[in-house]
Motif scaffolding. Structure first.
Motif, PDB file in Angstrom:
ATOM      1  N   SER A  79      44.403  20.705  31.770  1.00 49.03           N
ATOM      2  CA  SER A  79      43.002  20.944  32.108  1.00 49.03           C
ATOM      3  C   SER A  79      42.294  21.719  30.996  1.00 49.03           C
ATOM      4  CB  SER A  79      42.916  21.708  33.433  1.00 49.03           C
ATOM      5  OG  SER A  79      41.578  21.853  33.840  1.00 49.03           O
ATOM      6  N   ALA A  80      42.980  22.702  30.438  1.00 53.42           N
ATOM      7  CA  ALA A  80      42.409  23.478  29.330  1.00 53.42           C
ATOM      8  C   ALA A  80      42.223  22.598  28.094  1.00 53.42           C
ATOM      9  CB  ALA A  80      43.305  24.671  29.002  1.00 53.42           C
ATOM     10  N   ALA A 131      37.526  24.439  38.104  1.00 47.67           N
ATOM     11  CA  ALA A 131      36.382  25.354  38.050  1.00 47.67           C
ATOM     12  C   ALA A 131      36.463  26.252  36.818  1.00 47.67           C
ATOM     13  CB  ALA A 131      36.310  26.206  39.315  1.00 47.67           C
ATOM     14  N   ARG A 132      37.667  26.603  36.401  1.00 42.89           N
ATOM     15  CA  ARG A 132      37.829  27.455  35.217  1.00 42.89           C
ATOM     16  C   ARG A 132      37.719  26.662  33.916  1.00 42.89           C
ATOM     17  NH1 ARG A 132      41.931  29.347  38.487  1.00 42.89           N
ATOM     18  NH2 ARG A 132      43.564  28.296  37.291  1.00 42.89           N
ATOM     19  N   LEU A 156      37.488  10.245  26.840  1.00 41.87           N
ATOM     20  CA  LEU A 156      38.430  10.075  25.726  1.00 41.87           C
ATOM     21  C   LEU A 156      39.604  11.046  25.827  1.00 41.87           C
ATOM     22  CD1 LEU A 156      35.932   9.471  22.773  1.00 41.87           C
ATOM     23  CD2 LEU A 156      37.252   7.762  24.065  1.00 41.87           C
ATOM     24  N   ALA A 157      39.334  12.290  26.195  1.00 36.14           N
ATOM     25  CA  ALA A 157      40.411  13.284  26.320  1.00 36.14           C
ATOM     26  C   ALA A 157      41.397  12.903  27.418  1.00 36.14           C
ATOM     27  CB  ALA A 157      39.830  14.672  26.589  1.00 36.14           C
ATOM     28  N   MET A 158      40.899  12.265  28.462  1.00 40.80           N
ATOM     29  CA  MET A 158      41.767  11.878  29.576  1.00 40.80           C
ATOM     30  C   MET A 158      42.689  10.715  29.211  1.00 40.80           C
ATOM     31  SD  MET A 158      41.451  13.922  32.111  1.00 40.80           S
ATOM     32  CE  MET A 158      42.027  13.046  33.558  1.00 40.80           C
ATOM     33  N   GLN A 159      42.476  10.095  28.053  1.00 39.96           N
ATOM     34  CA  GLN A 159      43.330   8.993  27.632  1.00 39.96           C
ATOM     35  C   GLN A 159      44.656   9.466  27.031  1.00 39.96           C
ATOM     36  OE1 GLN A 159      41.347   5.818  25.431  1.00 39.96           O
ATOM     37  NE2 GLN A 159      39.434   6.313  26.450  1.00 39.96           N
ATOM     38  N   PHE A 174      55.170  23.101  36.912  1.00 36.19           N
ATOM     39  CA  PHE A 174      54.223  21.993  37.020  1.00 36.19           C
ATOM     40  C   PHE A 174      52.787  22.521  36.962  1.00 36.19           C
ATOM     41  CE2 PHE A 174      51.637  18.991  39.534  1.00 36.19           C
ATOM     42  CZ  PHE A 174      51.851  17.838  38.793  1.00 36.19           C
ATOM     43  N   ARG A 175      52.538  23.617  37.663  1.00 37.04           N
ATOM     44  CA  ARG A 175      51.205  24.221  37.634  1.00 37.04           C
ATOM     45  C   ARG A 175      50.829  24.627  36.207  1.00 37.04           C
ATOM     46  NH1 ARG A 175      47.891  26.828  41.573  1.00 37.04           N
ATOM     47  NH2 ARG A 175      46.283  28.003  40.504  1.00 37.04           N
ATOM     48  N   ALA A 176      51.787  25.171  35.450  1.00 34.31           N
ATOM     49  CA  ALA A 176      51.526  25.543  34.059  1.00 34.31           C
ATOM     50  C   ALA A 176      51.170  24.312  33.224  1.00 34.31           C
ATOM     51  CB  ALA A 176      52.730  26.274  33.465  1.00 34.31           C
TER      52      ALA A 176
END
Length: 197
Positions: free
Chosen positions: A72-73, A131-132, A102-105, A64-66
Motif C-alpha cells: 500500500s505504501a 486511509a494512511r 500502473l502501480a497496481m500492475q 502478511f499485514r506487513a
C-alpha cells in the motif's frame, strides 16, 4: 595494518532482517496465496531460524499485514512520485489515477491488496491501511480540485470512496487482461464528466 569492517548497528540489522522476511513472504504469498503459505516455508525461503521470524512477527497474519502495509505504501509512493504541483488539480487527479492503475500492475499486487488483504485482515483493517496511504492522497487531490472549482462541491468522503472503488475495479480489470489504455481512457472521461456539472 588491519582494516576494520563497517559494523551495522542493531537497528540496521533489525531493519534488514525485517525487510528480508517481508520480501520473502511477499514472494511466497504471491506465488501460493496466503492460505497455502506456511511460516516454516517463509523461514526456509528466507534462510533464517523460526525464532528470527517470531522475533519480528507474532504470526503469519502479522507478516502478511506487513506485506500489505508495504504494498500500500509503494502504491502511495508511486502516486506521489507522479505528482506535479504546478498542474491544475484536475490534471493532478488524472495523473494520480494513471499512477495508481500502473502501480497496481506490479506482480501480485492486485491480488494482495484487493483480494487476499480484505479476506485475511478484514475490510476495516484494509480501510485503515488505505486511509494512511492512497486514500489520503486521493482526498487531498479531491479537496484541492473542489477548492479550485475543478470539481463540484460533493460530499468528500462519499466521492473519495466511490472513486476509490472505481480505481480498484480498474486495477482488477487490467490485472485480468483488459487493455490499460482503454481503462485509463474511461477513467479520464468519467473524471472529466464530473467537471462538467
Amino acid at each position: 595494518m588491519q582494516v576494520k569492517s563497517a559494523r551495522r548497528s542493531n537497528p540496521e540489522r533489525t531493519a534488514e532482517m525485517r525487510a528480508r522476511l517481508v520480501a520473502t513472504a511477499r514472494r511466497l504469498f504471491v506465488a501460493h496465496g496466503y492460505a497455502a503459505t506456511s511460516t516454516p516455508a517463509i523461514v526456509e525461503a528466507a534462510g533464517v531460524t523460526r525464532g528470527a521470524l517470531y522475533h519480528h512477527f507474532e504470526d503469519k497474519q502479522a507478516i502478511f499485514r506487513a506485506v500489505i502495509e508495504a504494498e500500500s505504501a509503494a502504491v502511495a509512493a508511486a502516486i506521489e512520485a507522479g505528482d506535479t504541483p504546478q498542474r491544475s488539480a484536475r490534471k493532478r487527479l488524472l495523473a494520480g489515477a494513471k499512477a495508481y492503475v500502473l502501480a497496481m500492475q506490479a506482480d501480485g499486487r492486485t491480488r494482495l491488496l484487493l483480494i487476499e488483504g480484505p479476506a485475511v485482515l478484514g475490510r476495516d483493517a484494509i480501510r485503515a491501511i488505505e486511509a494512511r496511504n492512497g486514500d489520503a492522497s486521493l482526498k487531498t487531490g479531491l479537496r484541492e480540485a473542489i477548492a479550485e472549482g475543478a470539481l463540484p462541491r460533493l460530499p468528500l468522503d462519499a466521492l473519495a470512496s466511490l472513486l476509490s472503488a472505481m480505481f480498484e475495479r480498474a486495477a482488477t480489470d487490467v490485472s485480468e487482461g483488459m487493455a490499460t489504455a482503454d481503462v485509463l481512457k474511461v477513467i479520464e472521461r468519467i473524471l472529466r464528466g464530473l467537471v462538467s456539472d
